[in-house]
Design a protein around this motif. Structure first.
Motif, PDB file in Angstrom:
ATOM      1  N   GLU B  60      41.489  16.085  26.872  1.00 46.04           N
ATOM      2  CA  GLU B  60      42.818  15.955  27.511  1.00 46.04           C
ATOM      3  C   GLU B  60      43.156  17.173  28.364  1.00 46.04           C
ATOM      4  N   CYS B  61      42.313  18.204  28.291  1.00 44.34           N
ATOM      5  CA  CYS B  61      42.642  19.485  28.943  1.00 44.34           C
ATOM      6  C   CYS B  61      41.793  19.699  30.192  1.00 44.34           C
ATOM      7  N   VAL B  62      42.286  20.572  31.045  1.00 43.19           N
ATOM      8  CA  VAL B  62      41.464  21.127  32.121  1.00 43.19           C
ATOM      9  C   VAL B  62      41.218  22.589  31.762  1.00 43.19           C
ATOM     10  N   VAL B  63      39.949  22.998  31.767  1.00 43.25           N
ATOM     11  CA  VAL B  63      39.611  24.373  31.416  1.00 43.25           C
ATOM     12  C   VAL B  63      38.932  25.017  32.622  1.00 43.25           C
ATOM     13  N   ALA B  64      39.388  26.197  33.006  1.00 45.86           N
ATOM     14  CA  ALA B  64      38.766  26.900  34.146  1.00 45.86           C
ATOM     15  C   ALA B  64      38.334  28.291  33.715  1.00 45.86           C
ATOM     16  N   ASP B  65      37.217  28.730  34.263  1.00 47.55           N
ATOM     17  CA  ASP B  65      36.798  30.112  34.058  1.00 47.55           C
ATOM     18  C   ASP B  65      36.308  30.702  35.377  1.00 47.55           C
ATOM     19  N   ALA B  66      35.746  31.888  35.322  1.00 51.33           N
ATOM     20  CA  ALA B  66      35.373  32.602  36.550  1.00 51.33           C
ATOM     21  C   ALA B  66      34.431  31.785  37.444  1.00 51.33           C
ATOM     22  N   ARG B  67      33.628  30.906  36.815  1.00 50.08           N
ATOM     23  CA  ARG B  67      32.664  30.134  37.613  1.00 50.08           C
ATOM     24  C   ARG B  67      33.339  29.102  38.513  1.00 50.08           C
ATOM     25  N   ASP B  68      34.610  28.771  38.217  1.00 48.89           N
ATOM     26  CA  ASP B  68      35.322  27.780  39.031  1.00 48.89           C
ATOM     27  C   ASP B  68      35.958  28.359  40.285  1.00 48.89           C
ATOM     28  N   ILE B  69      35.891  29.685  40.420  1.00 43.98           N
ATOM     29  CA  ILE B  69      36.544  30.330  41.572  1.00 43.98           C
ATOM     30  C   ILE B  69      35.708  30.075  42.830  1.00 43.98           C
ATOM     31  N   PRO B  70      36.311  29.412  43.839  1.00 47.82           N
ATOM     32  CA  PRO B  70      35.512  29.066  45.026  1.00 47.82           C
ATOM     33  C   PRO B  70      35.197  30.269  45.919  1.00 47.82           C
ATOM     34  N   GLY B  71      36.025  31.284  45.883  1.00 48.84           N
ATOM     35  CA  GLY B  71      35.810  32.468  46.729  1.00 48.84           C
ATOM     36  C   GLY B  71      35.423  33.653  45.878  1.00 48.84           C
ATOM     37  N   GLN B  72      36.137  34.761  46.070  1.00 54.86           N
ATOM     38  CA  GLN B  72      35.822  35.991  45.331  1.00 54.86           C
ATOM     39  C   GLN B  72      36.670  36.072  44.058  1.00 54.86           C
ATOM     40  N   ASN B  73      36.032  36.546  42.999  1.00 58.74           N
ATOM     41  CA  ASN B  73      36.748  36.726  41.743  1.00 58.74           C
ATOM     42  C   ASN B  73      37.448  38.086  41.767  1.00 58.74           C
ATOM     43  N   VAL B  74      38.592  38.132  42.447  1.00 56.95           N
ATOM     44  CA  VAL B  74      39.262  39.414  42.642  1.00 56.95           C
ATOM     45  C   VAL B  74      40.765  39.187  42.820  1.00 56.95           C
ATOM     46  N   VAL B  75      41.545  40.107  42.265  1.00 51.80           N
ATOM     47  CA  VAL B  75      42.984  40.113  42.560  1.00 51.80           C
ATOM     48  C   VAL B  75      43.213  41.212  43.580  1.00 51.80           C
ATOM     49  N   ARG B  76      43.281  40.806  44.836  1.00 52.97           N
ATOM     50  CA  ARG B  76      43.297  41.785  45.931  1.00 52.97           C
ATOM     51  C   ARG B  76      44.567  42.621  45.913  1.00 52.97           C
ATOM     52  N   LEU B  77      44.382  43.932  45.940  1.00 55.42           N
ATOM     53  CA  LEU B  77      45.525  44.845  46.066  1.00 55.42           C
ATOM     54  C   LEU B  77      44.984  46.086  46.772  1.00 55.42           C
ATOM     55  N   LEU B  78      45.118  47.263  46.185  1.00 50.94           N
ATOM     56  CA  LEU B  78      44.615  48.462  46.864  1.00 50.94           C
ATOM     57  C   LEU B  78      43.098  48.573  46.735  1.00 50.94           C
ATOM     58  N   GLY B  79      42.633  48.300  45.523  1.00 51.35           N
ATOM     59  CA  GLY B  79      41.191  48.267  45.316  1.00 51.35           C
ATOM     60  C   GLY B  79      40.849  46.822  45.001  1.00 51.35           C
ATOM     61  N   ASP B  80      39.604  46.475  45.037  1.00 51.01           N
ATOM     62  CA  ASP B  80      39.244  45.109  44.678  1.00 51.01           C
ATOM     63  C   ASP B  80      38.562  45.124  43.314  1.00 51.01           C
ATOM     64  N   ASP B  81      39.097  45.924  42.388  1.00 52.65           N
ATOM     65  CA  ASP B  81      38.404  46.127  41.111  1.00 52.65           C
ATOM     66  C   ASP B  81      38.814  45.146  40.021  1.00 52.65           C
ATOM     67  N   GLN B  82      39.946  44.489  40.171  1.00 55.69           N
ATOM     68  CA  GLN B  82      40.412  43.640  39.076  1.00 55.69           C
ATOM     69  C   GLN B  82      39.997  42.189  39.299  1.00 55.69           C
ATOM     70  N   PRO B  83      39.254  41.607  38.335  1.00 53.45           N
ATOM     71  CA  PRO B  83      38.882  40.205  38.510  1.00 53.45           C
ATOM     72  C   PRO B  83      40.056  39.280  38.170  1.00 53.45           C
ATOM     73  N   LEU B  84      40.043  38.112  38.767  1.00 51.86           N
ATOM     74  CA  LEU B  84      41.059  37.108  38.438  1.00 51.86           C
ATOM     75  C   LEU B  84      40.850  36.630  37.003  1.00 51.86           C
ATOM     76  N   LEU B  85      39.574  36.432  36.644  1.00 53.40           N
ATOM     77  CA  LEU B  85      39.207  36.075  35.267  1.00 53.40           C
ATOM     78  C   LEU B  85      37.989  36.912  34.894  1.00 53.40           C
ATOM     79  N   ALA B  86      37.976  37.383  33.660  1.00 53.88           N
ATOM     80  CA  ALA B  86      36.889  38.274  33.239  1.00 53.88           C
ATOM     81  C   ALA B  86      35.542  37.590  33.453  1.00 53.88           C
ATOM     82  N   ASP B  87      34.633  38.354  34.044  1.00 54.55           N
ATOM     83  CA  ASP B  87      33.303  37.818  34.310  1.00 54.55           C
ATOM     84  C   ASP B  87      32.311  38.582  33.440  1.00 54.55           C
ATOM     85  N   GLY B  88      32.378  38.323  32.149  1.00 54.32           N
ATOM     86  CA  GLY B  88      31.452  38.979  31.230  1.00 54.32           C
ATOM     87  C   GLY B  88      31.982  40.250  30.605  1.00 54.32           C
TER      88      GLY B  88
END
Lengths: 152, 739
Positions: B60-88
């Protein structure tokens, strides 16, 4: 089936009896004026009157409310026809972000009904169960005092 | 007709007091799923496996993880160091790893109990000392996000030659923004366009952050602002993350998704004020004139860079306080720890360093046996003063004025004498004290920040003569909407009610920069005033406008066959000002606000509870466009600062906040604070609209040190940290007695 009165209208509810009054109001009756700030009775954003008493609606299972009379912020007036307390909040800066405002208004209404002293200490005590992070309370207290003393 | 200077009503006020204002959770979005986040729970480690409890209805659920991200796994701000979802890799205890959506909110929350992460733990780093000592390197090469230095004159030589040298170390803790509306965002796709809506401060930050995640061009991303229940900096950057999460689930579910945090998750996972440790070594003449200031600042940035470099930047630029000193050397570092990232909170680094310098004056006063008021008077900046960056203060300097107004209102000498008599009487149940602090606050973005932003804002007029404000600035309670409308109304000589404000929506308003840094009135208000004056010139092409009918006719003429005409203004730096952001030399801010605060309090001799008796504050805002709004900002900010000083205690263990509830993280109630006595000073700034230079953050800077100074006066103990809880006062007084 739970039968209760909400803002003067007869309503019935047939779901789970442990559902919180706040969720019943917001989801089942689509009265979204009452807000959830903490979900544990600390912030007062969900304050409503139950049989005239101010209560945190996030702490009340609806199953306890057979025959109860519920009043929410929506009962105090509408944006087009604001009640006296609401007008005073607008005039005196009692609302900033507005998320605590419905609960503050309900607490102020309860205070009005039990005599409505306009002394600062009495107002602070009446509103002490409602957290506001924007105003520092000064303009809220001034708003309630103005509404209760009848000046604009 | 003038509305600047009047208490114009909030445009959005009737809906707020009527209970019909639509916050994100009040929207009934047809077909929407409710999304929740599965978080790491350990501060550092590597994810080995994810186990889904087969007893739960995952179909009944939808589950998403880092592999579902179509572009870059990043929360863009000053640095690009923070992933949107942990990748390992896990870098803090509330790192989002998986997202789950379900049609029913309660079921979605329940799902969290049925996922288990298998993590191989790694050695975490929790303190700034361990981070600097590289106990383990968890970020970059040395755990340091950013180092900044400021040099003026020869500080080492000046210190060596100084007749008096005073040293002190001061520390300030985390602080939770505690907006009453928790974070929330919703997302859906309209064709190929991603639409995200929610509780946020900076629509264009979210707009920029979503593009790389979904590999979408700017025109395929639309961000809408909802009525926002408080931000205080807490909704500056985090909506980038939460908006990305909701959008990723919406992409996978092919349905709208709403994510609303509960208080627990909001307090555990979202940003807080940076803790800081500030060391001062100060050289002075025997009569208390500054000769040298050597300052070292360390801030805890948490696990990712987020906004730490700019928080650090504002922190270092305020570290000397509003005082002139011939030789200055300041070093500031922001370091990584395995705790959730810290971020923006009203004041943005300045309250941290200003607490330190103001408490250091108290220490210096004790060493020199002088009144700290006299030391502030002797060293405060004035017109012509040169700051640590070499910036020469040319206009609108009010340090002395706010200080004297505060001191006069509170009756400094008289009150101190009355306290001395009170405290000498052993039968009195309390000890009383009066304390003072003085601060400055840089108006708008730091250094070249506004040049990089290239903000744009404007006005539209339609054929019926209706005027709309077009700006990306958001209303979150601070009164931006009414303030901006007042500025435009006056520029056009229209009544306030004739000007409306477009809802911030990246499809409809230009990027006027983020709603942060007390910049909205001064910078965006200034752009709007220019745009409105351009509109006025265009309307007056056929002659001077007299009355509403003439305005309407001119508008119709101006629009011609078009439904409306837009006038936009772009930001340009004031002529003759410059800043070198490599070496931190030059005009760090166009202008500064100034504030002083006096706090009178008493400490119960039996319980050590502190009762605030009086708080007086004078603040120079340039021009109070809306005096009621300005007072609301000053009182509200002051009370947040009083909470930081006396009540708000973030307890951390293993990198996680241990009191993530409003029950045990205590913010002030109406009973905890006195009626704040506000004196608004208007010393205009030539580059601000109608002289305005902003007000939002400054009130947060000044009450903290004033409280600690008052406690020093009451108890004789110099508290070098916040919050000053009754148990800390008890410890200090008992150990003093024992000694």
């Amino acid at each position: 089936m739970i039968r209760l009165s909400v803002n003067g209208k007869r309503r019935s509810y047939a779901g789970h009896p442990f559902k919180r009054l706040l969720d019943v109001l917001r989801e089942d009756f689509r009265l979204t004026g009452s807000k959830e700030g903490c979900g544990e009775g600390e912030c007062g954003a969900c304050s409503v009157l139950i049989d005239g008493e101010p209560v945190n609606s996030c702490l009340i299972p609806v199953g306890q409310l057979e025959g109860a009379k519920i009043e929410t912020v929506e009962s105090l007036g509408t944006p087009e026809k604001l009640g006296r307390l609401q007008k005073a909040f607008l005039e005196h800066g009692g609302a900033q972000c507005g998320i605590c405002t419905p609960g503050m208004l309900v607490a102020a209404e309860a205070h009005r009904r039990c005599g409505g002293s306009t002394k600062r200490q009495a107002l602070c005590r009446a509103l002490a169960g409602n957290l506001c992070r924007c105003t520092g309370y000064k303009h809220i207290i001034e708003s309630v005092a103005a509404a209760l003393s009848g000046k604009r | 007709m003038r509305s600047v200077g009047a208490n114009a009503r909030r445009k959005e006020g009737p809906e707020k007091v009527g209970g019909t204002a639509q916050y994100i959770d009040d929207y009934d979005i047809p077909g929407a799923l409710f999304g929740v986040s599965v978080r790491s729970q350990v501060p550092a480690g590597r994810i080995k496996a994810v186990h889904f409890d087969p007893a739960f209805p995952w179909q009944e659920c939808v589950v998403a993880d880092a592999r579902d991200i179509p572009g870059q796994n990043v929360v863009r701000l000053l640095g690009d160091d923070q992933p949107l979802l942990a990748d390992g890799v896990i870098r803090h205890p509330f790192e989002p790893v998986l997202l789950v959506a379900h049609p029913d909110r309660a079921t979605a929350w329940r799902a969290l109990k049925h996922v288990r992460l298998e993590v191989e733990p790694e050695e975490p780093v929790f303190t700034m000392e361990d981070s600097l000592a590289k106990k383990r390197v968890i970020w970059g090469e040395d755990n340091v996000f950013k180092t900044i230095t400021i040099k003026k004159g020869d500080c080492a030589a000046a210190l060596a030659a100084a007749p008096v040298v005073v040293e002190g170390t001061y520390s300030v803790p985390h602080q939770e923004q505690a907006y009453i509306e928790n974070q929330g965002m919703a997302a859906w796709f309209e064709g190929e366009t991603l639409v995200v809506m929610g509780s946020l401060q900076c629509p264009y930050y979210v707009h920029k952050a979503l593009q790389p995640i979904f590999a979408l061009p700017p025109e395929k991303v639309r961000v809408l602002h909802c009525v926002t229940g408080g931000g205080f900096g807490g909704k500056e950057e985090y909506p980038n993350m939460l908006g990305g999460h909701a959008a990723l689930l919406a992409l996978k579910a092919k349905r709208p998704v709403k994510m609303i945090y509960d208080r627990l998750e909001d307090m555990l996972a979202t940003t807080k004020r940076h803790p800081a440790v500030v060391r001062h070594r100060t050289g002075l003449t025997k009569d208390g004139r500054l000769l040298a200031q050597e300052i070292d600042i360390v801030m805890d940035g948490g696990a990712y860079m987020t906004l730490s470099p700019v928080v650090l930047s504002r922190g270092i630029l305020h570290a000397t306080g509003p005082y002139e000193c011939p030789a200055v050397s300041v070093t500031a570092r922001a370091v990584a720890t395995n705790t959730p990232p810290n971020g923006a909170f009203r004041g943005f680094g300045a309250p941290q360093t200003l607490f330190a310098i103001e408490m250091h004056w108290e220490k210096i006063a004790a060493v020199l046996k002088k009144d700290s008021l006299e030391l502030r008077r002797a060293n405060a900046v004035k017109i012509g003063s040169v700051l640590a960056t070499g910036q020469v203060l040319k206009e609108s300097v009010s340090a002395a004025e706010v200080l004297e107004k505060t001191v006069k209102r509170v009756g400094w000498d008289k009150t101190k004498k009355a306290h001395a008599r009170w405290n000498a009487d052993a039968k009195k149940p309390t000890l009383r004290g009066l304390g003072l602090a003085l601060v400055h606050h840089g108006a708008g973005f730091t250094g070249n920040g506004e040049d990089y932003l290239k903000s744009r804002a404007g006005v539209a007029v339609d054929r019926a003569g209706r005027v709309r404000v077009l700006a990306g600035s958001t209303e979150m309670g601070q009164g931006a909407t009414s303030t901006l409308a007042q500025i435009v109304a006056d520029a056009l000589e229209l009544p306030y009610d004739a000007v409306s404000v477009e809802r911030p929506d990246t499809a409809k308003v230009p990027d006027s920069g983020p709603t942060v840094a007390s910049r909205t009135t001064m910078v965006v208000g200034g752009l709007l005033r220019r745009a409105a004056l351009d509109l006025k010139t265009a309307l007056e092409a056929g002659g001077k406008l007299r009355g509403p009918a003439a305005f309407k006719a001119a508008a119709k003429r101006l629009c011609g066959t078009a439904p409306e005409r837009r006038f936009l203004a772009d930001y340009h730096r004031a002529a003759g000002s410059s800043f070198d952001d490599k070496n931190y030399v030059g005009d760090a801010y166009g202008c500064y606000g100034y504030a002083a605060c006096a706090v009178e309090l008493e400490v119960d001799k039996a319980t050590y509870e502190v009762k605030l008796l009086r708080v007086v504050t004078a603040q120079d805002v340039g021009k109070a466009v809306n005096p009621g709004v300005v007072e609301g900002q000053i009182v509200g900010g002051s009370v947040q600062a009083l909470g930081w000083a006396l009540l708000e205690n973030c307890v951390y263990k293993d990198g996680a906040l241990q009191n993530p509830r409003l029950t045990d993280y205590v913010i002030p109630t109406a009973l905890d604070v006195p009626d704040i006595d506000v004196i608004v000073v208007e010393n205009p700034y030539s580059n601000g609209p109608f002289g305005a230079k902003g007000v939002g953050e400054m009130p947060m800077d000044v009450p903290g040190p004033a409280v600690a100074a008052a406690l020093l006066a009451a108890t004789g103990v110099l508290f070098t940290f916040l919050p000053i809880l009754p148990e800390r006062i008890q410890e200090a007084l008992c150990s003093q007695e024992a000694a």
